[in-house]
Design a protein around this motif. Structure first.
Motif, short mmCIF file in Angstrom:
data_model
loop_
_atom_site.label_atom_id
_atom_site.label_comp_id
_atom_site.label_asym_id
_atom_site.label_seq_id
_atom_site.Cartn_x
_atom_site.Cartn_y
_atom_site.Cartn_z
N LEU A 1 0.84 -1.19 0.00
CA LEU A 1 0.00 0.00 0.00
C LEU A 1 0.87 1.24 0.00
CD1 LEU A 1 -2.79 1.40 0.32
CD2 LEU A 1 -2.47 1.20 2.81
N ASP A 2 0.61 2.15 -0.94
CA ASP A 2 1.28 3.45 -1.00
C ASP A 2 0.19 4.51 -1.02
OD1 ASP A 2 3.93 4.93 -3.04
OD2 ASP A 2 2.61 5.78 -1.53
N SER B 1 0.31 7.71 -0.47
CA SER B 1 0.66 8.99 -1.09
C SER B 1 0.41 8.98 -2.60
CB SER B 1 2.10 9.36 -0.78
OG SER B 1 2.98 8.38 -1.32
N SER B 2 0.63 7.83 -3.21
CA SER B 2 0.40 7.75 -4.66
C SER B 2 -0.96 7.15 -5.00
CB SER B 2 1.50 6.90 -5.32
OG SER B 2 1.41 5.56 -4.89
N GLY B 3 -1.71 6.75 -3.98
CA GLY B 3 -3.03 6.18 -4.21
C GLY B 3 -2.99 4.84 -4.91
N ARG B 4 -2.04 3.98 -4.50
CA ARG B 4 -1.90 2.69 -5.20
C ARG B 4 -1.71 1.53 -4.22
NH1 ARG B 4 2.05 3.94 -10.40
NH2 ARG B 4 0.68 5.46 -11.39
N SER B 5 -2.21 0.39 -4.64
CA SER B 5 -1.94 -0.86 -3.95
C SER B 5 -1.67 -1.92 -5.01
CB SER B 5 -3.12 -1.28 -3.08
OG SER B 5 -2.90 -2.55 -2.49
N THR B 6 -0.81 -2.86 -4.69
CA THR B 6 -0.55 -3.96 -5.60
C THR B 6 -0.69 -5.28 -4.86
OG1 THR B 6 1.83 -3.96 -5.15
CG2 THR B 6 1.08 -2.61 -6.99
N LEU B 7 -1.15 -6.28 -5.58
CA LEU B 7 -1.21 -7.65 -5.07
C LEU B 7 -0.24 -8.48 -5.90
CD1 LEU B 7 -2.54 -9.74 -3.18
CD2 LEU B 7 -4.18 -10.21 -5.03
N TYR B 8 0.76 -9.01 -5.24
CA TYR B 8 1.79 -9.83 -5.88
C TYR B 8 1.47 -11.29 -5.60
CZ TYR B 8 6.46 -11.84 -6.65
OH TYR B 8 7.51 -12.60 -7.07
N ILE B 9 1.39 -12.08 -6.68
CA ILE B 9 1.16 -13.51 -6.54
C ILE B 9 2.40 -14.24 -7.06
CG2 ILE B 9 -0.28 -15.48 -7.16
CD1 ILE B 9 -2.59 -13.56 -7.63
#
Lengths: 112, 113
Positions: free
Chosen positions: A66-67, A69-77
Motif C-alpha cells: 500500500l502506498d 501517497s500515490s493512491g496505489r496498492s498492488t497484489l503480488y502472486i
C-alpha cells in the motif's frame, strides 16, 4: 467521492509466473485497503487487509502493498497456479461513513 | 463452522412483485451489508447496519428496503420500485471495528422478467 480502479480488467499468464495486480484509489485518506478473491458465481473471500499505517501484508504466496501517497496498492502472486484463476477485487474504506468502495476487478486466468 | 448463509441461490420473479432475500450470519458480527454486483462492475452498496434496529442507506438504496430485528439476520426486500432489479446480490458482515475484514455469503442471483 472515493473511486477505485483496477487495471487490467483481464490477465492471462502461464503457470509458474509471478504476477502483479494493480489497484488505484483517488482519495488517499483511507482507513484500510482489502483484497478479495471471487470465483464464478460465488461470494468474495477476503485475502489480505492492509491498515492505513501499514505498508504491506503477506499471506503464503500473496503479498499486498500500500502506498497511500500515490493512491496505489498492488497484489503480488508468486509462482502462480491454475487454482489461482479467479477475479481479484480491491476495496478501500474511506470517508466519514467509512464505506467500502470496490474496484471492478481483474479476471486472472493461469494456464496450465 | 461459522459463516454467512444467503438463500435462495437463484430467484425468479415477475416484474411488479416484491421479493425478499435472506441473509443469516452466525459469526456474532455487529455490522451487516448488502451489495449489488452487475457484470463487469464492482460491488455497489445498497444498505448497511452497524447495530440491531438501525440501518443506513448506501449508494443505491432506491427501490430496496431492509430490516435488522436480530443481530444474526439482515433481509433485503427488492420492491417493484426498483427499475432494474436483475443482478447478483451479496450479503456481508464484519466486526464493528473498521480494520476487520468483510465476510461474504455466496450470493443470490435474482432474475426479474
Amino acid at each position: 467521492k472515493q473511486e477505485v480502479t483496477q487495471i487490467p480488467a483481464a490477465l492471462s499468464v502461464p503457470e509458474g509466473e509471478n504476477l502483479v495486480l494493480n489497484c488505484s484509489f483517488t482519495d488517499s485518506a483511507i482507513y484500510n485497503l482489502q483484497w478479495f478473491r471471487q470465483d464464478p458465481g460465488k461470494g468474495l473471500t477476503s485475502l489480505l487487509l492492509i491498515q492505513s499505517s501499514q505498508r504491506e501484508q503477506t499471506s503464503g504466496r500473496l503479498n499486498a502493498s500500500l502506498d497511500k501517497s500515490s493512491g496505489r496498492s498492488t497484489l503480488y502472486i508468486a509462482a502462480s497456479q491454475p487454482g489461482d484463476s479467479a477475479t481479484y477485487l480491491c476495496a478501500a474504506i474511506s470517508g466519514s461513513a467509512r464505506q467500502l468502495t470496490f474496484g471492478s476487478g481483474t479476471q486472472l486466468t493461469v494456464l496450465p | 463452522d461459522g459463516g454467512i448463509t444467503q438463500s435462495p441461490k437463484y430467484l425468479f420473479r415477475k416484474e411488479g412483485q416484491n421479493v425478499t432475500l435472506s441473509c443469516e450470519q452466525n459469526l456474532n458480527h455487529d455490522a451487516m451489508y448488502w451489495y449489488r454486483q452487475d457484470p463487469g462492475q464492482g460491488l455497489r452498496l445498497i444498505y448497511y447496519s452497524q447495530i440491531v434496529n438501525d440501518f443506513q442507506k448506501g449508494d443505491i438504496a432506491e427501490g430496496y428496503s431492509v430490516s435488522r430485528e436480530k443481530k444474526e439476520s439482515f433481509p433485503l426486500t427488492v420492491t417493484s420500485a426498483q427499475k432494474n432489479p436483475t443482478a447478483f446480490y451479496l450479503c456481508a458482515s464484519s466486526r464493528a471495528d473498521y480494520n476487520s475484514p468483510l465476510h461474504f455469503g455466496n450470493g443470490t442471483r435474482l432474475t426479474v422478467t
